[in-house]
Design a protein around this motif. Structure first.
Motif, short mmCIF file in Angstrom:
data_model
loop_
_atom_site.label_atom_id
_atom_site.label_comp_id
_atom_site.label_asym_id
_atom_site.label_seq_id
_atom_site.Cartn_x
_atom_site.Cartn_y
_atom_site.Cartn_z
N GLN A 193 0.81 -1.21 0.00
CA GLN A 193 0.00 0.00 0.00
C GLN A 193 0.85 1.26 0.00
N THR A 194 2.09 1.18 0.51
CA THR A 194 2.99 2.33 0.43
C THR A 194 3.37 2.61 -1.01
N ILE A 195 3.75 1.56 -1.74
CA ILE A 195 4.13 1.74 -3.15
C ILE A 195 2.93 2.23 -3.96
N VAL A 196 1.75 1.63 -3.74
CA VAL A 196 0.55 2.05 -4.46
C VAL A 196 0.24 3.51 -4.15
N HIS A 197 0.35 3.90 -2.89
CA HIS A 197 0.11 5.29 -2.49
C HIS A 197 1.05 6.23 -3.22
N ASP A 198 2.33 5.89 -3.26
CA ASP A 198 3.32 6.78 -3.87
C ASP A 198 3.17 6.87 -5.38
N LEU A 199 2.78 5.77 -6.01
CA LEU A 199 2.60 5.80 -7.46
C LEU A 199 1.45 6.71 -7.87
N SER A 230 0.87 -6.93 -15.31
CA SER A 230 0.88 -5.71 -14.51
C SER A 230 2.21 -5.47 -13.82
N GLN A 231 3.17 -6.35 -14.04
CA GLN A 231 4.44 -6.26 -13.31
C GLN A 231 5.23 -5.04 -13.74
N ARG A 232 5.90 -4.44 -12.78
CA ARG A 232 6.80 -3.32 -13.06
C ARG A 232 7.90 -3.27 -12.02
N ILE A 233 8.98 -2.62 -12.36
CA ILE A 233 10.06 -2.34 -11.41
C ILE A 233 9.91 -0.89 -10.98
N VAL A 234 9.97 -0.67 -9.68
CA VAL A 234 9.83 0.68 -9.13
C VAL A 234 11.07 1.03 -8.34
N ARG A 235 11.31 2.32 -8.20
CA ARG A 235 12.47 2.79 -7.43
C ARG A 235 12.05 3.94 -6.53
N ARG A 236 12.86 4.17 -5.51
CA ARG A 236 12.54 5.18 -4.51
C ARG A 236 13.81 5.94 -4.16
N ASP A 239 14.79 11.05 -0.63
CA ASP A 239 13.85 12.08 -0.18
C ASP A 239 12.61 12.14 -1.05
N SER A 240 12.27 11.03 -1.70
CA SER A 240 11.08 11.00 -2.55
C SER A 240 10.43 9.62 -2.48
N GLY A 241 9.19 9.53 -2.95
CA GLY A 241 8.46 8.27 -2.89
C GLY A 241 8.78 7.36 -4.05
N TRP A 242 8.01 6.26 -4.13
CA TRP A 242 8.20 5.28 -5.19
C TRP A 242 7.71 5.81 -6.52
N THR A 243 8.48 5.53 -7.58
CA THR A 243 8.08 5.85 -8.95
C THR A 243 8.36 4.64 -9.84
N THR A 244 7.71 4.60 -10.98
CA THR A 244 7.92 3.48 -11.91
C THR A 244 9.22 3.65 -12.68
N TYR A 245 10.06 2.62 -12.66
CA TYR A 245 11.27 2.61 -13.49
C TYR A 245 10.98 2.01 -14.85
N VAL A 246 10.33 0.86 -14.87
CA VAL A 246 9.97 0.24 -16.14
C VAL A 246 8.78 -0.68 -15.94
N ARG A 247 7.89 -0.72 -16.93
CA ARG A 247 6.76 -1.65 -16.95
C ARG A 247 7.11 -2.83 -17.84
N PHE A 248 6.49 -3.96 -17.55
CA PHE A 248 6.68 -5.16 -18.37
C PHE A 248 5.54 -5.28 -19.38
N PRO A 249 5.84 -5.79 -20.58
CA PRO A 249 7.15 -6.15 -21.10
C PRO A 249 7.97 -4.91 -21.47
N HIS A 250 9.27 -5.05 -21.53
CA HIS A 250 10.14 -3.91 -21.87
C HIS A 250 11.33 -4.43 -22.68
N ASP A 251 12.11 -3.52 -23.24
CA ASP A 251 13.28 -3.89 -24.05
C ASP A 251 14.56 -3.21 -23.56
N ILE A 252 14.62 -2.90 -22.28
CA ILE A 252 15.81 -2.26 -21.71
C ILE A 252 16.90 -3.31 -21.50
N CYS A 253 18.11 -2.99 -21.95
CA CYS A 253 19.25 -3.89 -21.78
C CYS A 253 19.80 -3.79 -20.36
#
Length: 273
Positions: A193-199, A230-236, A239-253
């Motif tokens: 719920q913390t990640i969902v709140h921050d997103l 619905s999978q994604r990688i998030v980062r925090r 001094d800031s909340g969680w944000t989305t780094y990448v959603r799946f599927p993706h093509d980042i090396c």
């Protein structure tokens, strides 16, 4: 107190609610109750803000007191709202459960000195709020008899307890109510719920059950039980909340990801290119 006039009467409840949440900040989680029934703690404040260092026996460890103007603290400008109710959402072992929707209702007629709220008593007014990152929120209220409860976030495991009641017997009083969840509980930073709140996204993410893995407090993998990927990688940040780094599927090396600070334990989620 040296405060006079209407401004003084409005200032006192705000000082009391800040004092109440500050008192809850002062104690360590090791003192959290382990009983099987809800705990309500009452502290009398005879018209003044408690001095620094005064704490309540059942207060949790937190990092900051939330002012009455902050989000999650319902305002109550009624002239008789001179007392404070602080609601906490914690695990049985005292770990804060953040961002839980809670409610507080006043019932009449009822004598709070009796510590009895009969079934069938009429609900006069209800306040709704959400606990903060430290698992607590406060309400300015008048003297009276109250019931309180919560709406457990998807994926959490609340303790099955009955009706929760508390009684505010005098003006200036601070009363604590507790709503509990089963252990083990995740670190509040890694809670779904913390990640969902921050997103900050709405349905279906706020209504579906999240699953969090690989969480180190700064990077995590999260998915929801909804159709599709619905999978994604998030980062925090520090001094800031969680944000989305990448959603799946993706093509980042992986070479790009590691250059951008993605930790080694997440390599399996990237292409070798």
């Amino acid at each position: 107190m040296g405060v006079r006039g209407m401004g003084g009467r409005r200032l006192l409840p705000r000082m009391l609610i800040v004092a109440a949440l500050g008192m809850a900040t002062a104690c360590g989680a090791d003192d959290a109750p382990r009983a099987t029934s809800p705990t309500v703690t009452s502290v009398s404040v005879p018209g003044v803000t408690p001095p620094p260092g005064v704490t309540t026996p059942d207060a949790p460890r937190t990092t900051a007191a939330q002012p009455p103007e902050a989000p999650g603290i319902p305002r109550n400008d009624a002239p008789d709202a001179k007392s404070t109710v602080v609601l906490r959402t914690v695990s049985v072992q005292g770990v804060a459960i953040p961002y839980v929707p809670v409610r507080l209702s006043r019932f009449v007629p009822c004598d709070p000195a009796s510590h009895d709220l009969p079934e069938g008593t009429t609900e006069q007014v209800r306040w709704d709020g959400t606990t903060d990152a430290n698992g607590q929120t406060g309400f300015l209220v008048p003297v009276g008899c109250y019931r309180f409860g919560m709406t457990p976030p998807p994926g959490t495991n609340p303790v099955p307890e009955g009706l929760h009641t508390l009684f505010v017997e005098s003006e200036g009083q601070i009363v604590h109510g507790q709503l509990r969840f089963q252990d083990p509980a995740p670190d509040p930073v890694c809670a779904g719920q913390t990640i969902v709140h921050d997103l900050g996204e709405g349905p279906p993410y706020t209504t579906a059950t999240p699953t969090v893995s690989e969480c180190d407090g700064f990077w995590a993998v999260i998915s929801w039980d909804i159709p599709g990927d619905s999978q994604r990688i998030v980062r925090r940040g520090y001094d800031s909340g969680w944000t989305t780094y990448v959603r799946f599927p993706h093509d980042i090396c992986w070479s790009q990801a590691t250059a951008e600070g993605v930790p080694a334990n997440l390599e399996k989620y990237f292409q070798n290119c």
